[in-house]
Scaffold this motif. Sequence first.
Motif, short mmCIF file in Angstrom:
data_model
loop_
_atom_site.label_atom_id
_atom_site.label_comp_id
_atom_site.label_asym_id
_atom_site.label_seq_id
_atom_site.Cartn_x
_atom_site.Cartn_y
_atom_site.Cartn_z
N ARG A 131 1.00 -0.83 -0.29
CA ARG A 131 -0.43 -0.17 0.18
C ARG A 131 0.67 1.27 0.10
O ARG A 131 0.29 2.04 -0.40
N PHE A 132 2.00 1.07 0.85
CA PHE A 132 2.87 1.92 0.95
C PHE A 132 3.33 2.65 -0.53
O PHE A 132 3.58 3.62 -1.61
N VAL A 133 3.79 1.44 -1.58
CA VAL A 133 4.37 1.56 -2.56
C VAL A 133 3.18 2.47 -3.55
O VAL A 133 3.53 3.16 -4.29
N GLU A 134 1.76 1.64 -2.99
CA GLU A 134 0.67 2.32 -4.00
C GLU A 134 0.48 4.20 -4.54
O GLU A 134 0.88 4.33 -5.03
N ILE A 135 1.54 4.55 -3.18
CA ILE A 135 1.13 6.05 -2.67
C ILE A 135 2.15 6.18 -3.34
O ILE A 135 1.85 7.79 -3.84
N LEU A 136 2.92 6.08 -3.04
CA LEU A 136 4.45 6.76 -3.81
C LEU A 136 3.84 6.10 -5.35
O LEU A 136 4.34 7.89 -5.93
N HIS A 137 3.15 5.76 -6.12
CA HIS A 137 2.69 5.55 -7.36
C HIS A 137 1.94 6.93 -7.58
O HIS A 137 1.59 7.59 -8.83
N ASP A 138 0.67 7.46 -6.85
CA ASP A 138 0.04 7.76 -7.54
C ASP A 138 -0.03 9.55 -7.34
O ASP A 138 -1.06 10.13 -7.56
N GLY A 139 1.21 9.98 -7.33
CA GLY A 139 1.24 11.11 -7.54
C GLY A 139 1.01 12.33 -6.46
O GLY A 139 1.38 13.72 -7.04
N ARG A 140 0.26 11.84 -5.29
CA ARG A 140 -0.12 12.85 -4.12
C ARG A 140 0.60 13.64 -3.54
O ARG A 140 0.53 14.48 -2.90
N LEU A 141 1.79 13.45 -3.46
CA LEU A 141 3.50 13.93 -2.83
C LEU A 141 4.01 14.40 -3.80
O LEU A 141 4.82 15.29 -2.74
N GLY A 142 4.10 14.81 -5.31
CA GLY A 142 4.32 15.26 -5.86
C GLY A 142 5.94 15.05 -6.06
O GLY A 142 6.42 13.28 -5.99
N ALA A 143 6.68 15.49 -6.17
CA ALA A 143 7.91 15.12 -6.66
C ALA A 143 9.41 14.63 -4.98
O ALA A 143 8.78 15.47 -4.81
N SER A 261 -2.28 -1.85 9.87
CA SER A 261 -1.47 -0.60 10.15
C SER A 261 -1.44 0.52 9.79
O SER A 261 -2.30 1.04 9.39
N ARG A 262 -1.38 1.45 9.86
CA ARG A 262 -1.81 3.16 9.97
C ARG A 262 -0.13 3.74 9.04
O ARG A 262 0.88 4.07 9.68
N LEU A 263 -0.90 4.67 8.18
CA LEU A 263 -0.37 5.44 7.18
C LEU A 263 -0.84 6.89 7.86
O LEU A 263 -1.80 6.72 6.88
N LEU A 264 0.14 7.70 7.36
CA LEU A 264 -0.22 9.03 7.24
C LEU A 264 0.12 9.88 5.83
O LEU A 264 1.01 10.18 5.83
N VAL A 265 -0.74 10.59 5.25
CA VAL A 265 -0.95 11.80 4.52
C VAL A 265 -1.02 12.81 5.05
O VAL A 265 -2.20 12.92 4.85
N THR A 266 0.09 14.05 4.65
CA THR A 266 -0.45 15.19 5.22
C THR A 266 -0.15 15.70 3.95
O THR A 266 1.68 16.01 3.53
N GLY A 267 -1.25 16.59 2.90
CA GLY A 267 -0.73 17.24 1.99
C GLY A 267 -0.77 19.24 2.58
O GLY A 267 -0.95 19.43 3.26
N PHE A 268 0.69 19.57 1.64
CA PHE A 268 0.67 20.55 2.52
C PHE A 268 -0.63 21.51 1.88
O PHE A 268 -0.07 22.83 2.32
N ASP A 269 -1.71 21.38 1.47
CA ASP A 269 -2.77 22.12 1.19
C ASP A 269 -3.97 21.93 2.61
O ASP A 269 -4.99 22.78 2.45
#
Length: 340
Positions: A131-143, A261-269
């Motif tokens: 799942r972590f790798v999927e998030i890296l691929h989906d572009g939401r973090l940007g570069a 197990s938990r992951l946290l995505v924090t957008g700069f918006d």
Amino acid sequence: MIGWGILGTGFICDTVAAAIASSPGSRLAAVAGRDIERTEAFRARFDGERAYADPAELFADPAVDVVYVGLPNHLHHSFVARAAAAGKAILSEKSLSVDMARSRALVDAVAANDVFFVEGLMYLAHPLIARFVEILHDGRLGAIRSIHASYAADIWQVVNPQGRGTLYNLGCYPVSLLQLVVQTVAGEGVFRARRQTGTGTISAHDGNVSEAALAVRFDNGILATVQTAETYGMHPEFTVVGDRGSLRFLDNPWLPQAGASRLLVTGFDGAIEEIVVESDADAFLHQVRMVERSLAAGLKAAERPSPRPDDSIEIMEMLTDWEADIRRAPAAPARSVENP
């Protein structure tokens, strides 16, 4: 059903044997250890079929399809080579070895005998990492711009000194996850295109590196910091930062359990999302299942996110370069056993 042979009877072998016993696709065919009474007790505890005092008997056992090498790091290369020569598939505990000469000898032996091999970085087989790798691929973090990792645990009193210290006992975890991230977002080979500077502390207890810090700049501009210590903790931490947001683990990424197990995505918006990954098993059972799937598919190496032999070599290159930096540095007072 896959027949496993286990080399060793230490605590990590207990953990792997319990995972084997929990999988309907695997059984413990044999175990080998120096103390035959202890080895026989291990066999009985996990309902194994045979106990051997001589590893050669295990390698010759036709009921053994895959060998788990659960011995200290400095022995991995020689026993992997013997298992490979016997035509066995192999799961060898992390780290790959303790230096590059033995590491390369290990992967060369595997390649020469055309057998399946995977390094036992078990956490990489858990759905949390997929799942972590999927998030890296989906572009939401940007570069991706930076990666920050730390793993510390108070284990110095129980580690085998021939394992060569915290870099190979604990540092291999954050370095292997760093390698996966860089490869995922930047492609094959980019991990080697880097400059790094390491520092650390040598323990007076065993002469090994007991605490260490690393700063890395990859040629594509990604910056990374890694710290590890075997003298305090438990403290696991891993964060990836892009130009649009960050991703971090809320639980230990290197010891994911059954359940949530938990992951946290924090957008700069300002957007914040907690991502929960449910699993029916811990990382060790997922590792056993990964080996089962790989052998059923006729593979000679695991599929990512689990490490392939070339990935394991890249991880060892960073670890051994890090140790070389520390040992080249001007001598500093070694910490005593009482204050490791």
